[in-house]
Design a protein around this motif. Structure first.
Motif, PDB file in Angstrom:
ATOM      1  N   VAL A 362       0.873  -1.170   0.000  1.00 46.22           N
ATOM      2  CA  VAL A 362       0.000   0.000   0.000  1.00 46.22           C
ATOM      3  C   VAL A 362       0.913   1.223   0.000  1.00 46.22           C
ATOM      4  N   ALA A 363       0.749   2.077  -1.000  1.00 46.76           N
ATOM      5  CA  ALA A 363       1.693   3.175  -1.192  1.00 46.76           C
ATOM      6  C   ALA A 363       0.988   4.525  -1.233  1.00 46.76           C
ATOM      7  N   PRO A 364       1.733   5.609  -0.981  1.00 46.83           N
ATOM      8  CA  PRO A 364       1.174   6.938  -1.209  1.00 46.83           C
ATOM      9  C   PRO A 364       0.696   7.062  -2.659  1.00 46.83           C
ATOM     10  N   PRO A 365      -0.401   7.777  -2.911  1.00 45.24           N
ATOM     11  CA  PRO A 365      -0.967   7.841  -4.269  1.00 45.24           C
ATOM     12  C   PRO A 365       0.041   8.234  -5.346  1.00 45.24           C
ATOM     13  N   ASP A 366       0.975   9.113  -5.022  1.00 44.24           N
ATOM     14  CA  ASP A 366       1.918   9.594  -6.032  1.00 44.24           C
ATOM     15  C   ASP A 366       2.870   8.503  -6.518  1.00 44.24           C
ATOM     16  N   TRP A 367       3.015   7.423  -5.745  1.00 45.75           N
ATOM     17  CA  TRP A 367       3.976   6.371  -6.107  1.00 45.75           C
ATOM     18  C   TRP A 367       3.315   5.155  -6.742  1.00 45.75           C
ATOM     19  N   THR A 368       1.999   5.062  -6.709  1.00 44.09           N
ATOM     20  CA  THR A 368       1.328   3.832  -7.112  1.00 44.09           C
ATOM     21  C   THR A 368       1.609   3.450  -8.559  1.00 44.09           C
ATOM     22  N   GLU A 369       1.522   4.391  -9.472  1.00 42.28           N
ATOM     23  CA  GLU A 369       1.710   4.063 -10.889  1.00 42.28           C
ATOM     24  C   GLU A 369       3.125   3.572 -11.182  1.00 42.28           C
ATOM     25  N   ARG A 370       4.112   4.204 -10.575  1.00 41.72           N
ATOM     26  CA  ARG A 370       5.492   3.761 -10.806  1.00 41.72           C
ATOM     27  C   ARG A 370       5.728   2.359 -10.251  1.00 41.72           C
ATOM     28  N   LEU A 371       5.172   2.092  -9.082  1.00 44.51           N
ATOM     29  CA  LEU A 371       5.320   0.762  -8.501  1.00 44.51           C
ATOM     30  C   LEU A 371       4.611  -0.282  -9.352  1.00 44.51           C
ATOM     31  N   LEU A 372       3.452   0.061  -9.881  1.00 46.63           N
ATOM     32  CA  LEU A 372       2.722  -0.872 -10.740  1.00 46.63           C
ATOM     33  C   LEU A 372       3.495  -1.145 -12.033  1.00 46.63           C
ATOM     34  N   ASP A 373       4.124  -0.137 -12.585  1.00 44.74           N
ATOM     35  CA  ASP A 373       4.947  -0.352 -13.788  1.00 44.74           C
ATOM     36  C   ASP A 373       6.042  -1.379 -13.518  1.00 44.74           C
ATOM     37  N   THR A 374       6.690  -1.263 -12.364  1.00 44.27           N
ATOM     38  CA  THR A 374       7.750  -2.210 -12.021  1.00 44.27           C
ATOM     39  C   THR A 374       7.198  -3.621 -11.888  1.00 44.27           C
ATOM     40  N   LYS A 375       6.049  -3.746 -11.248  1.00 45.87           N
ATOM     41  CA  LYS A 375       5.424  -5.068 -11.121  1.00 45.87           C
ATOM     42  C   LYS A 375       5.138  -5.669 -12.488  1.00 45.87           C
ATOM     43  N   MET A 376       4.576  -4.896 -13.379  1.00 40.37           N
ATOM     44  CA  MET A 376       4.199  -5.421 -14.690  1.00 40.37           C
ATOM     45  C   MET A 376       5.409  -5.824 -15.517  1.00 40.37           C
ATOM     46  N   LEU A 377       6.527  -5.099 -15.360  1.00 41.00           N
ATOM     47  CA  LEU A 377       7.746  -5.466 -16.093  1.00 41.00           C
ATOM     48  C   LEU A 377       8.246  -6.847 -15.682  1.00 41.00           C
ATOM     49  N   ALA A 378       7.989  -7.231 -14.425  1.00 38.48           N
ATOM     50  CA  ALA A 378       8.477  -8.515 -13.929  1.00 38.48           C
ATOM     51  C   ALA A 378       7.463  -9.641 -14.096  1.00 38.48           C
ATOM     52  N   THR A 379       6.183  -9.357 -13.864  1.00 38.62           N
ATOM     53  CA  THR A 379       5.185 -10.440 -13.828  1.00 38.62           C
ATOM     54  C   THR A 379       3.973 -10.194 -14.722  1.00 38.62           C
ATOM     55  N   LEU A 380       3.902  -9.057 -15.409  1.00 39.68           N
ATOM     56  CA  LEU A 380       2.754  -8.647 -16.224  1.00 39.68           C
ATOM     57  C   LEU A 380       1.501  -8.427 -15.377  1.00 39.68           C
ATOM     58  N   THR A 381       1.158  -9.433 -14.571  1.00 31.36           N
ATOM     59  CA  THR A 381      -0.041  -9.348 -13.739  1.00 31.36           C
ATOM     60  C   THR A 381       0.142 -10.322 -12.584  1.00 31.36           C
ATOM     61  N   THR A 382      -0.913 -10.614 -11.854  1.00 31.56           N
ATOM     62  CA  THR A 382      -0.863 -11.676 -10.849  1.00 31.56           C
ATOM     63  C   THR A 382      -2.056 -12.591 -11.072  1.00 31.56           C
ATOM     64  N   PRO A 383      -1.892 -13.897 -10.826  1.00 29.33           N
ATOM     65  CA  PRO A 383      -3.018 -14.821 -11.023  1.00 29.33           C
ATOM     66  C   PRO A 383      -4.188 -14.441 -10.118  1.00 29.33           C
ATOM     67  N   SER A 384      -5.360 -14.290 -10.715  1.00 27.45           N
ATOM     68  CA  SER A 384      -6.493 -13.760  -9.942  1.00 27.45           C
ATOM     69  C   SER A 384      -7.250 -14.830  -9.171  1.00 27.45           C
ATOM     70  N   LEU A 385      -7.120 -16.103  -9.549  1.00 34.89           N
ATOM     71  CA  LEU A 385      -7.941 -17.140  -8.948  1.00 34.89           C
ATOM     72  C   LEU A 385      -7.724 -17.231  -7.433  1.00 34.89           C
ATOM     73  N   LEU A 386      -6.450 -17.368  -7.020  1.00 35.12           N
ATOM     74  CA  LEU A 386      -6.169 -17.498  -5.598  1.00 35.12           C
ATOM     75  C   LEU A 386      -6.351 -16.167  -4.862  1.00 35.12           C
ATOM     76  N   GLU A 387      -6.129 -15.060  -5.562  1.00 31.77           N
ATOM     77  CA  GLU A 387      -6.408 -13.764  -4.939  1.00 31.77           C
ATOM     78  C   GLU A 387      -7.897 -13.634  -4.616  1.00 31.77           C
ATOM     79  N   ARG A 388      -8.742 -14.078  -5.540  1.00 33.56           N
ATOM     80  CA  ARG A 388     -10.182 -14.008  -5.298  1.00 33.56           C
ATOM     81  C   ARG A 388     -10.587 -14.942  -4.153  1.00 33.56           C
ATOM     82  N   ALA A 389      -9.970 -16.135  -4.099  1.00 37.15           N
ATOM     83  CA  ALA A 389     -10.249 -17.057  -2.992  1.00 37.15           C
ATOM     84  C   ALA A 389      -9.825 -16.445  -1.665  1.00 37.15           C
ATOM     85  N   MET A 390      -8.670 -15.776  -1.651  1.00 36.77           N
ATOM     86  CA  MET A 390      -8.221 -15.119  -0.422  1.00 36.77           C
ATOM     87  C   MET A 390      -9.201 -14.032  -0.005  1.00 36.77           C
ATOM     88  N   ALA A 391      -9.735 -13.303  -0.972  1.00 34.13           N
ATOM     89  CA  ALA A 391     -10.717 -12.264  -0.655  1.00 34.13           C
ATOM     90  C   ALA A 391     -11.922 -12.854   0.061  1.00 34.13           C
TER      91      ALA A 391
END
Length: 498
Positions: A362-391
């Protein structure tokens, strides 16, 4: 009686720990010669990274006495290890396990960059011990509880609601949708909304748009480092601290500035000196149930850290990995500063589902987009199935009730383990709290760790938790896995075998 702060003693070169001979008896009737058997046992331990680079082998005389061998047999076995490039001979000092891989003397990750005059930075050495500990986590345990484990035993985490949550999100239509297309790059929308509600209940002003899901909390820490830092930047990290964090920052080429951690929080005077001399970009902190000491930050200390961050323009990364087993209303810096200069990191591997690898930041709003760019460069996305189960596990209150059961069971285990540890001659350096105990054993725990490994017990010697990897008499124990009196009997026997 506990001591508030304890730093490792650094022995002379002659006192460096000696690795023991792997434990099983050599067979004089085996197809292999005694020389070949002895060489292969050392080689196997080295290949598995259970005997770390830099460890010293027993002297020829010691090894011969331990196994009832002729010294010439030991010399021949060591010659075989030399020929295979697994050990090196150092004149008048003995045989040592060789570092593997290309030399890194000229790389940013392999040397300590120059520092400002008057404020020395402890030398950061290769992170082989962290890798050794991680590899040991996946090494066969012979069915014994592992005192050095960083997680709860699997039987503690067993429940019926996880499988029900997975079935709920994997109906035919839902499974097809989750499997045949990428999920939301920022993370499953339902999980982020559920997390925002939970965090707001803790006082953390988190909006779903500020939350990014990750492949575990370690991945979240890595995203932050890769986004906000460049090689050579200075990062303050608590010491003793998490071995993997030292190793990860070292591998990225950062200058690691160890900050002593006490019962109330980090040493603020040391932080002030680092800020004036090195202008660090980040401070990485485990505010609640710190690993390995179990300390939790006080409000006064947290307030002063945030004042330092404001004055010297660094960000705080707050790792709340153990928050699920923490006391209610524990102090968190992200709550106190409203996520202005704090990035909050957590996950569920410790409390619920290690292999689901669901974490988040969880980041300050000004940093969220840059952090998301870094995530996408490494993993593109995250598998949603287990995330939804965790929810669903969180939304239905199942995680909360599960965590309450774990906390109650851990309280009982901690009481029993602490008594066994003290009866075995250990002294708690920090008041027992959380999952881990920080104990002084009175003997070099790196050498002791190898002897215990021969008996089937993986331990976590104190040297793992210091940036300079100095030999130490300290050891981290897992309260959930040290309730076995048989382990402590073995510990007492081997700790006395100097």
């Amino acid at each position: 009686m506990v001591d508030p702060v304890h730093t490792p003693q650094t022995p002379s070169v002659d006192d460096l720990p000696v690795a023991p001979v792997p434990g099983a008896t050599l067979s004089r009737t085996a197809a292999q010669t005694l020389t070949e058997q002895l060489a292969e046992r050392f080689a196997s331990r080295i290949r598995d990274r259970l005997l770390a680079p830099g460890a010293r082998l027993p002297s020829v005389r010691q090894c011969a006495q331990q196994h009832g061998l002729n010294p010439s047999t030991v010399v021949a076995a060591y010659d075989q290890l030399l020929a295979r490039g697994l050990v090196e001979a150092r004149r008048n000092r003995g045989f040592f396990v060789r570092e593997r891989g290309p030399a890194s003397a000229g790389s940013a990750a392999g040397k300590s960059p120059a520092t400002a005059p008057g404020a020395a930075v402890p030398r950061m050495v290769a992170p082989v011990n962290a890798a050794t500990l991680i590899r040991g986590m996946f090494h066969p345990s012979e069915g014994k509880p592992q005192p050095g484990a960083g997680v709860f035993p699997p039987e503690w985490l067993e429940n019926s609601f996880m499988s029900a949550a997975v079935r709920k999100v994997s109906t035919h239509a839902a499974l097809a949708d989750a499997s045949l297309r990428y999920g939301e790059p920022q993370g499953d929308g339902l999980l982020r909304r559920v997390l925002a509600t939970r965090l707001q209940g803790m006082g953390l002003p988190a909006d779903p748009a500020q939350i990014i899901t990750t492949v575990g909390a370690t991945h979240a820490l890595d995203i932050v480092s890769r986004t906000l830092l460049k090689p050579g930047d200075a990062v303050m990290v608590e010491e003793p601290g998490w071995a993997v964090e030292f190793a990860r920052l070292h591998a990225l080429g950062m200058r690691v500035l160890p900050v002593p951690r006490g019962p109330a929080g980090p040493d603020l005077a040391v932080m002030e000196r680092y800020c004036e001399a090195h202008a660090p970009k980040l401070f990485v902190s485990v505010s609640v149930l710190h690993n390995p000491t179990g300390y939790s930050l006080t409000p006064a200390s947290a307030h002063r850290v945030l004042q330092l961050a404001q004055r010297h323009h660094f960000l705080v990364v707050e790792d709340d990995t153990y928050g699920h087993i923490a006391p209610e209303h524990a102090t968190r810096m992200g709550v106190l500063d409203g996520l202005q200069r704090t990035i909050y990191v957590s996950g569920f591997a410790k409390i619920l589902a290690p292999n689901w690898r669901v974490g988040y930041l969880v980041a300050p709003p000004d940093w969220t987009e840059r952090l998301l760019d870094t995530k996408m460069l490494a993993t593109l996305t995250t598998p949603s199935l287990l995330e939804r189960a965790m929810a669903h596990c969180i939304e239905q209150g199942q995680l909360r009730r599960h965590a309450e059961r774990i906390r109650h069971r851990l309280d009982l285990a901690r009481s029993r383990s602490a008594k066994l540890a003290q009866a075995a001659g250990c002294r708690f350096v920090a008041e027992p709290a959380g999952l881990f105990g920080w104990v002084d054993t009175g003997t070099d725990t790196e050498a002791l760790a190898q002897r215990l490994l021969d008996e089937g017990y993986l331990t976590a010697p104190g040297s793992l938790f210091y940036a300079n990897r100095a030999p130490s008499t300290l050891m981290r124990i897992n309260f959930a896995t040290t309730q076995d009196a048989a382990f402590w009997r073995t510990f007492s026997r081997l700790a006395g075998a100097r």
